[in-house]
Design a protein around this motif. Structure first.
Motif, PDB file in Angstrom:
ATOM      1  N   LEU A   2     -50.886 -54.427  96.010  1.00 29.14           N
ATOM      2  CA  LEU A   2     -49.668 -53.705  96.383  1.00 29.14           C
ATOM      3  C   LEU A   2     -49.942 -52.195  96.384  1.00 29.14           C
ATOM      4  N   ILE A   3     -50.572 -51.721  95.299  1.00 33.95           N
ATOM      5  CA  ILE A   3     -50.868 -50.284  95.206  1.00 33.95           C
ATOM      6  C   ILE A   3     -51.840 -49.878  96.314  1.00 33.95           C
ATOM      7  N   ALA A   4     -52.875 -50.719  96.515  1.00 33.12           N
ATOM      8  CA  ALA A   4     -53.859 -50.407  97.557  1.00 33.12           C
ATOM      9  C   ALA A   4     -53.173 -50.339  98.913  1.00 33.12           C
ATOM     10  N   GLY A   5     -52.264 -51.307  99.157  1.00 33.94           N
ATOM     11  CA  GLY A   5     -51.530 -51.336 100.424  1.00 33.94           C
ATOM     12  C   GLY A   5     -50.729 -50.067 100.618  1.00 33.94           C
ATOM     13  N   VAL A   6     -49.974 -49.692  99.575  1.00 35.83           N
ATOM     14  CA  VAL A   6     -49.137 -48.488  99.675  1.00 35.83           C
ATOM     15  C   VAL A   6     -50.023 -47.269  99.955  1.00 35.83           C
ATOM     16  N   PHE A   7     -51.146 -47.189  99.265  1.00 32.07           N
ATOM     17  CA  PHE A   7     -52.050 -46.058  99.448  1.00 32.07           C
ATOM     18  C   PHE A   7     -52.592 -45.990 100.862  1.00 32.07           C
ATOM     19  N   MET A   8     -53.089 -47.129 101.313  1.00 37.36           N
ATOM     20  CA  MET A   8     -53.725 -47.153 102.635  1.00 37.36           C
ATOM     21  C   MET A   8     -52.712 -46.842 103.723  1.00 37.36           C
ATOM     22  N   ILE A   9     -51.557 -47.498 103.664  1.00 35.67           N
ATOM     23  CA  ILE A   9     -50.554 -47.302 104.703  1.00 35.67           C
ATOM     24  C   ILE A   9     -50.025 -45.872 104.632  1.00 35.67           C
ATOM     25  N   SER A  10     -49.763 -45.418 103.415  1.00 37.89           N
ATOM     26  CA  SER A  10     -49.250 -44.066 103.243  1.00 37.89           C
ATOM     27  C   SER A  10     -50.250 -43.048 103.771  1.00 37.89           C
ATOM     28  N   GLY A  11     -51.519 -43.290 103.468  1.00 40.16           N
ATOM     29  CA  GLY A  11     -52.567 -42.379 103.923  1.00 40.16           C
ATOM     30  C   GLY A  11     -52.619 -42.296 105.426  1.00 40.16           C
ATOM     31  N   SER A  12     -52.620 -43.452 106.089  1.00 38.51           N
ATOM     32  CA  SER A  12     -52.762 -43.396 107.538  1.00 38.51           C
ATOM     33  C   SER A  12     -51.477 -42.893 108.193  1.00 38.51           C
ATOM     34  N   MET A  13     -50.308 -43.191 107.581  1.00 37.40           N
ATOM     35  CA  MET A  13     -49.056 -42.663 108.150  1.00 37.40           C
ATOM     36  C   MET A  13     -48.982 -41.158 107.987  1.00 37.40           C
ATOM     37  N   ASN A  14     -49.452 -40.704 106.828  1.00 34.79           N
ATOM     38  CA  ASN A  14     -49.452 -39.273 106.556  1.00 34.79           C
ATOM     39  C   ASN A  14     -50.268 -38.533 107.613  1.00 34.79           C
ATOM     40  N   SER A  15     -51.449 -39.078 107.916  1.00 32.67           N
ATOM     41  CA  SER A  15     -52.293 -38.449 108.928  1.00 32.67           C
ATOM     42  C   SER A  15     -51.622 -38.488 110.293  1.00 32.67           C
ATOM     43  N   LEU A  16     -50.940 -39.603 110.580  1.00 32.58           N
ATOM     44  CA  LEU A  16     -50.250 -39.717 111.874  1.00 32.58           C
ATOM     45  C   LEU A  16     -49.185 -38.644 112.007  1.00 32.58           C
ATOM     46  N   VAL A  17     -48.455 -38.407 110.907  1.00 36.07           N
ATOM     47  CA  VAL A  17     -47.387 -37.405 110.940  1.00 36.07           C
ATOM     48  C   VAL A  17     -47.988 -36.016 111.123  1.00 36.07           C
ATOM     49  N   VAL A  18     -49.080 -35.752 110.399  1.00 41.08           N
ATOM     50  CA  VAL A  18     -49.724 -34.439 110.524  1.00 41.08           C
ATOM     51  C   VAL A  18     -50.148 -34.211 111.971  1.00 41.08           C
ATOM     52  N   GLN A  19     -50.703 -35.278 112.571  1.00 40.60           N
ATOM     53  CA  GLN A  19     -51.157 -35.162 113.949  1.00 40.60           C
ATOM     54  C   GLN A  19     -50.005 -34.885 114.901  1.00 40.60           C
ATOM     55  N   ARG A  20     -48.824 -35.356 114.530  1.00 40.38           N
ATOM     56  CA  ARG A  20     -47.716 -35.234 115.477  1.00 40.38           C
ATOM     57  C   ARG A  20     -46.716 -34.163 115.078  1.00 40.38           C
ATOM     58  N   THR A  21     -47.198 -33.172 114.321  1.00 40.72           N
ATOM     59  CA  THR A  21     -46.313 -32.099 113.891  1.00 40.72           C
ATOM     60  C   THR A  21     -45.594 -31.474 115.080  1.00 40.72           C
ATOM     61  N   ARG A  22     -46.360 -31.270 116.145  1.00 35.44           N
ATOM     62  CA  ARG A  22     -45.778 -30.623 117.320  1.00 35.44           C
ATOM     63  C   ARG A  22     -44.656 -31.471 117.908  1.00 35.44           C
ATOM     64  N   PHE A  23     -44.894 -32.782 117.901  1.00 37.80           N
ATOM     65  CA  PHE A  23     -43.885 -33.703 118.434  1.00 37.80           C
ATOM     66  C   PHE A  23     -42.597 -33.617 117.623  1.00 37.80           C
ATOM     67  N   PHE A  24     -42.761 -33.627 116.283  1.00 35.85           N
ATOM     68  CA  PHE A  24     -41.557 -33.564 115.442  1.00 35.85           C
ATOM     69  C   PHE A  24     -40.883 -32.199 115.588  1.00 35.85           C
ATOM     70  N   GLY A  25     -41.696 -31.149 115.714  1.00 37.25           N
ATOM     71  CA  GLY A  25     -41.154 -29.809 115.935  1.00 37.25           C
ATOM     72  C   GLY A  25     -40.326 -29.786 117.216  1.00 37.25           C
ATOM     73  N   MET A  26     -40.870 -30.439 118.236  1.00 38.39           N
ATOM     74  CA  MET A  26     -40.163 -30.474 119.519  1.00 38.39           C
ATOM     75  C   MET A  26     -38.848 -31.235 119.390  1.00 38.39           C
ATOM     76  N   MET A  27     -38.908 -32.347 118.645  1.00 39.84           N
ATOM     77  CA  MET A  27     -37.690 -33.141 118.428  1.00 39.84           C
ATOM     78  C   MET A  27     -36.627 -32.294 117.722  1.00 39.84           C
ATOM     79  N   ARG A  28     -37.091 -31.488 116.733  1.00 40.81           N
ATOM     80  CA  ARG A  28     -36.151 -30.615 116.019  1.00 40.81           C
ATOM     81  C   ARG A  28     -35.599 -29.570 116.972  1.00 40.81           C
ATOM     82  N   CYS A  29     -36.498 -29.062 117.855  1.00 40.99           N
ATOM     83  CA  CYS A  29     -36.091 -28.044 118.834  1.00 40.99           C
ATOM     84  C   CYS A  29     -34.967 -28.563 119.729  1.00 40.99           C
ATOM     85  N   ILE A  30     -35.123 -29.810 120.178  1.00 43.42           N
ATOM     86  CA  ILE A  30     -34.131 -30.312 121.132  1.00 43.42           C
ATOM     87  C   ILE A  30     -32.960 -31.002 120.430  1.00 43.42           C
ATOM     88  N   GLY A  31     -32.861 -30.814 119.137  1.00 41.11           N
ATOM     89  CA  GLY A  31     -31.619 -31.169 118.476  1.00 41.11           C
ATOM     90  C   GLY A  31     -31.630 -32.332 117.519  1.00 41.11           C
TER      91      GLY A  31
END
Lengths: 244, 602
Positions: B84-113
């Protein structure tokens, strides 16, 4: 003697029906110490041209000769070292390394060469760039104008023969724009460097020794910057007179 | 599009490559838990059938009180928590990287409301959207694996597993699989979702994730080559990422070291000896079974090996250098096949010289444990004869708990024993039969042995199949853990690189060559690996020892925990391999990309 020679450069992106010709047989040369501005609409191909000159991208055909060396005949490693030592880049978005201080950012290309930075020259540059009291600051702690001055320092530190600037004042206000341009001109004169700069600003272009225009991938030499300015001013006043 | 949330499946299609690892992590967690719980339920069903047949009734407490329940349940719970812990770590790790990669996308989403709440909602639902495919895939894989394992146990192992259900569906397995999938994903999505919601709209303009973040510490460029220093700095400067990456490495090592105890446990529970007999012919302790009987049996149909033992107990003896020596020794003779098997089984301590014992010699082996005082080279005086200890057994095979209790038992060759005691006949004759030996063959042996001696047919007690099945399962799990670790580490580093692509492009532009980029990424990856391995080894060894104490040391008094060098080397090698793979792929990608392309990547 010409420092830069661009011969029949063409660049096509994509292929078949989707092919886009970004540059069409562009040729020109720039003598040592000249300050050249490249103007043109967005998407006209001026950044592509600058990237080719700086060997950041490869042309579909044609040659770029810098200081007598055909840069595209070199392998990637040699080209990188050549670029590091002979070409200074200044970008619109500054592209400083966020975790390095002002001083470290400036000496970065020399560190990549595993050389000891010239301390005296660094002091001189910091003074010229008016960054002495900011030397230990990180880019995030500086204003846009200061960051661009750091980028200029980085471009100058290896004493390159050629400086390529892609809209260096694009993110700056009027005050900072004029300061940066004056600084660039002064330092390039002082260190005998050739500058090729892309700009959207007519005022910036008029400070250049020569203006080139890129339109739909075709290059036109407009001659001296001041002449361009005067011609355009005459044209404007003529149109105004006709209207009256 | 009816709602902004309809963007989720569209975005998932576009980012299929980046999402692959996250999906794999969820599938892995669901699969492991489903398989473990399903197998546990199948085991309990089998046990229930067995107990019902035996007693006619049973209660749950009876099941849980059985030795299997006592040992397996706490271990299963511990391993479940680790997964369970390993799962949370692995998934959290890869999701975290995905979010970092898409900072611009989220910024744009915030921009458009899009509001912060909507972003939170978006990222969480996006994560749950992965469950739609990953959870059923994990469940299916888990169920199929359970069926496969049950079939192996039932048909290849048989006997005690012949009652195991073949195509059983375990609701416990399925429910726990779904729960683990959803819970790990929701837990793992929490931090990245909050991170995404905090992205400033300005990130849409500046585009680089690093820019939005305030960097407080500068690099010390004097401490090494610039690319190495920068690589290490990239690793240690982002604390959260460092924690997740180090955690991924560490958890993989912890899981591996924990599971590897089970292999050892199986070795203790089902010791596999090369000299395990199929038939025993025993006398009442004295050496009375005629030597010639053994020789006659050797010639019979279906007989593979015949070997006997003689014993002479409590012989007065004296010993050099051992103060608290009891004054008597037990002397046991082993035939050559029996002696060879000791080496094959790994029963001898390091430094033992078995070759000296064979034939008519002045050497013997001695049973020992951690507390015994005799050592190789010690001499024992028996009557006029002097015997030298040429080797030590790791435990005392003649006592019920494996401990010597201070009693010296010497094992000699048959010839030496006969010389010392003058007794040629055996007290125990053991027989191994060939694979195709029939019941008639065994009956013939029994007839030849006569009724004077006790005859035991132990063919049914063979545990080789069960042992192999068990070891196979554990190794499959270990391989899966190692493989997923390699993939996860490689992917996490690749994503960390992707998040800095623009910066690497700028560095390339101002003169960093391909080799330096590779070195920079390698320095970053090795920093994660080094810290992760250190944390993993310390915690993993602790878990290894804990599980060893619960599973093995508590039941086998002579068992002594040893540093698991082999398991540790395997997983450390896997981690190194992961780093190499992780560095190679993104470094190659950057080297092969035109610099302007790298700079425009984000």
């Amino acid at each position: 003697m010409d420092l830069l020679e661009v011969r029949n450069i063409s660049k096509t992106y994509g292929s078949g029906e989707a092919a886009v010709k970004a540059l069409k047989n562009v040729s020109f040369s720039v003598p040592k110490g000249e300050y050249v501005a490249i103007v043109g609409e967005s998407g006209s191909g001026k950044s592509t041209l600058l990237n080719m000159i700086g060997a950041l991208d490869t042309p579909t055909s044609g040659k770029v000769v810098i200081d007598g060396r055909d840069i595209f005949t070199m392998n990637d490693r040699k080209l990188t070292v050549f670029r590091r030592r002979n070409i200074g880049f200044i970008f619109q978005a500054f592209n400083l390394i966020p975790e390095l201080t002002v001083e470290q950012n400036i000496i970065f290309p020399v560190l990549l060469d595993y050389q000891k930075p010239d301390g005296k020259y660094l002091e001189e540059l910091l003074a010229v760039l008016n960054l002495k009291d900011r030397r230990d600051h990180l880019p995030g702690q500086l204003s846009g104008g200061q960051q661009q001055r750091v980028a200029i320092g980085r471009a100058l530190f290896t004493r390159p023969a050629l400086i390529l600037a892609d809209e260096p004042t694009g993110n700056l206000d009027t005050q900072n724009t004029s300061e940066v341009i004056t600084l660039l001109k002064e330092t390039s004169r002082k260190y005998e460097q050739t500058i090729i700069m892309i700009t959207h600003s007519r005022r910036v272009a008029q400070t250049a020794d020569r203006v080139l225009q890129v339109s739909d991938g075709i290059l036109t030499d407009f001659g001296r910057g001041q002449d361009v300015h005067e011609a355009s001013a005459l044209q404007k006043s003529g149109q105004k007179g006709e209207q009256e | 599009m009816k709602s902004y949330l309809d963007l989720i499946p569209i975005s998932a299609r576009v980012h299929r490559r980046q999402n692959r690892m996250t999906l794999l992590c969820i599938i892995f967690a669901v699969f492991m838990v489903t398989t473990i719980f399903s197998m546990a339920e199948m085991g309990i069903r089998m046990e229930r059938v067995r107990l019902l047949e035996k007693h006619g009734s049973l209660s749950v407490t009876e099941l849980l009180d059985s030795s299997m329940g006592q040992t397996v349940i706490p271990v299963a719970v511990l391993l479940f928590l680790l997964i369970l812990i390993a799962g949370v770590f692995m998934i959290s790790g890869s999701m975290n990287s995905l979010v970092v990669q898409r900072t611009r996308f989220f910024g744009m989403m915030r921009c458009i409301g899009m509001s912060k709440r909507q972003i939170l909602h978006f990222v969480r639902l996006e994560a749950l959207n992965w469950c739609r495919t990953a959870v059923p895939a994990g469940l299916l894989l888990g169920i199929l694996t359970t069926w496969g394992l049950c079939a192996v146990l039932r048909f290849l192992v048989g006997e005690e597993f012949s009652d195991i259900p073949l195509f059983g569906i375990s609701m416990t397995g399925i429910v726990s699989g779904i729960l683990v999938g959803v819970i790990t994903v929701l837990l793992a999505a929490n931090a990245p979702a909050r991170r995404a919601s905090r992205v400033s709209p300005i990130a849409a303009v500046s585009g680089n994730a690093e820019k939005g973040k305030r960097i407080c510490h500068a690099v010390h460029t004097g401490s090494g080559r610039i690319e190495t220093v920068l690589g290490v700095h990239h690793a240690v400067s982002a604390k959260k990422n460092l924690f997740l990456m180090t955690g991924s490495f560490a958890l993989s090592i912890i899981l591996f070291l924990s599971f590897s105890v089970i292999v050892e446990w199986v070795n203790y529970v089902m010791p596999q000896s090369a000299a395990a007999p199929d038939i025993n012919i025993t006398a009442d302790g004295s050496n009375v079974i005629p030597y010639d009987l053994a020789e006659d049996i050797r010639e019979m149909q279906g007989v593979k090996e015949v070997y006997g033992r003689r014993s002479s107990l409590d012989i007065p003896a004296s010993m050099n250098e051992v103060g608290d020596f009891s004054g008597t020794v037990d002397l046991i003779s082993y035939d050559d096949f029996d002696l060879r098997s000791l080496k094959k089984d790994g029963s001898l301590k390091r430094g033992s010289k078995l070759s000296k014992v064979y034939g008519d010699s002045h050497f013997a082996l001695a049973a020992s444990d951690e507390d015994s005082t005799w050592k190789i080279g010690d001499t024992v005086q028996i009557g006029e004869e002097m015997l030298t200890i040429a080797g030590l057994l790791k435990n005392d095979p003649f006592s019920s708990d494996g401990l010597t209790g201070g009693k010296l038992t010497l094992i000699t060759s048959g010839e030496t024993f006969v010389r010392l005691t003058g007794e040629k006949d055996y007290s125990l004759v053991m027989i191994q039969v060939t694979g195709n030996a029939t019941d008639a063959d065994v009956e013939a042996i029994q007839k030849a042995a006569g009724e004077t001696y006790s005859f035991q047919d132990r063919r049914d007690e063979r545990t080789t199949g069960t042992y192999m099945a068990f070891v196979f399962c554990v190794y499959v799990f270990l391989t899966i853990i190692a493989l997923v670790s390699v993939l996860n580490i490689a992917n996490s580093i690749s994503m960390s690189v992707s998040a800095r692509m623009k910066q690497y492009g700028a560095m390339r532009a101002v003169g960093m060559d391909g080799r330096q980029v590779t070195k920079m990424i390698a320095a970053e990856a090795f920093t994660y690996a080094l810290l992760g391995c250190a944390a993993g080894c310390i915690t993993g060894l602790w878990f290894n020892k804990l599980l060893y104490d619960i599973l093995i040391a508590g039941r086998f008094a002579y068992a002594v925990w040893r540093f698991p060098a082999a398991s540790l080397s395997v997983i450390l090698l896997a981690a190194l391999l992961a780093v190499a793979v992780a560095v190679y792929a993104p470094a190659k990608r950057i080297r092969n990309m035109v610099i302007t392309e790298v700079m425009n990547e984000l």
